[in-house]
Design a protein around this motif. Structure first.
Motif, short mmCIF file in Angstrom:
data_model
loop_
_atom_site.label_atom_id
_atom_site.label_comp_id
_atom_site.label_asym_id
_atom_site.label_seq_id
_atom_site.Cartn_x
_atom_site.Cartn_y
_atom_site.Cartn_z
N ALA A 85 0.90 -1.25 -0.04
CA ALA A 85 -0.08 0.01 -0.14
C ALA A 85 0.90 1.24 -0.07
CB ALA A 85 -0.79 -0.04 1.12
N ASP A 86 0.56 2.32 -0.61
CA ASP A 86 1.13 3.55 -0.52
C ASP A 86 0.99 4.22 0.74
OD1 ASP A 86 1.53 3.30 -3.36
OD2 ASP A 86 -0.21 4.20 -3.79
N VAL A 87 0.06 4.07 1.49
CA VAL A 87 -0.17 4.60 2.75
C VAL A 87 -0.61 3.60 4.06
CG1 VAL A 87 -1.26 6.39 4.15
CG2 VAL A 87 -0.85 6.94 1.83
N LEU A 88 0.19 3.46 4.94
CA LEU A 88 -0.13 2.57 6.03
C LEU A 88 -0.88 3.44 7.17
CD1 LEU A 88 3.06 0.56 6.24
CD2 LEU A 88 1.08 0.01 4.96
N VAL A 89 -1.96 3.04 7.73
CA VAL A 89 -2.79 3.82 8.71
C VAL A 89 -2.65 2.90 10.06
CG1 VAL A 89 -4.81 5.17 9.39
CG2 VAL A 89 -4.00 5.22 7.00
N PHE A 90 -1.96 3.29 10.90
CA PHE A 90 -2.06 2.43 12.36
C PHE A 90 -3.06 3.10 12.99
CE2 PHE A 90 2.77 1.34 12.10
CZ PHE A 90 2.43 0.45 11.07
N ASP A 91 -4.26 2.52 13.49
CA ASP A 91 -5.45 2.96 13.77
C ASP A 91 -5.70 2.86 15.29
OD1 ASP A 91 -8.06 3.86 14.27
OD2 ASP A 91 -9.02 2.73 12.56
N LEU A 92 -5.81 3.94 16.01
CA LEU A 92 -5.86 4.08 17.38
C LEU A 92 -7.52 4.37 17.64
CD1 LEU A 92 -2.59 5.89 18.75
CD2 LEU A 92 -3.08 3.41 18.73
N GLU A 93 -8.19 4.71 16.65
CA GLU A 93 -9.53 5.05 16.99
C GLU A 93 -10.48 3.78 16.95
OE1 GLU A 93 -12.76 8.58 15.93
OE2 GLU A 93 -11.46 7.72 14.15
N ASP A 94 -11.30 3.78 15.93
CA ASP A 94 -12.53 2.78 15.95
C ASP A 94 -11.94 1.32 16.00
OD1 ASP A 94 -14.14 4.93 15.96
OD2 ASP A 94 -14.60 4.77 13.64
N ALA A 95 -10.84 0.88 15.64
CA ALA A 95 -10.26 -0.38 15.47
C ALA A 95 -9.91 -0.85 16.87
CB ALA A 95 -9.20 -0.38 14.54
N VAL A 96 -9.88 -0.01 17.93
CA VAL A 96 -9.34 -0.44 19.10
C VAL A 96 -10.58 -0.25 20.07
CG1 VAL A 96 -7.55 -0.29 20.80
CG2 VAL A 96 -6.99 0.27 18.44
N SER A 97 -10.62 -1.28 20.77
CA SER A 97 -11.76 -1.12 21.86
C SER A 97 -11.40 -0.44 23.14
CB SER A 97 -11.92 -2.68 22.56
OG SER A 97 -10.86 -3.07 23.14
#
Length: 92
Positions: free
Chosen positions: A25-37
């Motif tokens: 992928a061109d951009v990797l987004v490490f998600d701390l919002e909705d993807a984490v309880s």
């Protein structure tokens, strides 16, 4: 650089964060919002900060961190922007 593809990975899954650069992928987004309880937010902050700081973590992609709104977002930014800050933040 044109951004053609974006890959989101949950911040509390270190194995996925480490595998993400291999996805192409061109951009990797490490998600701390909705993807984490909510009960795993602190752990996710530590995990993302640790992966970004690993000496062998050097992806060819742009790396962004999706933060939470409000006070939790300030905590996210403080945690992940210390040792090796991401290229960008995704703000809700």
């Amino acid at each position: 650089m044109p951004r053609r593809s974006v890959l989101f990975s949950p911040g509390d899954r270190p194995e996925l964060l480490r595998k993400a650069p291999g996805a192409g992928a061109d951009v990797l987004v490490f998600d701390l919002e909705d993807a984490v309880s909510p009960d795993r937010k602190a752990e996710a902050r530590e995990t993302v900060a640790a992966v970004l700081s690993e000496p062998d973590f050097d992806p060819d992609a742009e790396v962004a961190v999706r933060v939470n709104p409000g006070d939790a977002g300030r905590d996210d930014i403080a945690a992940v922007c210390t040792a090796h800050p991401p290229d960008a933040l995704v703000v809700p």
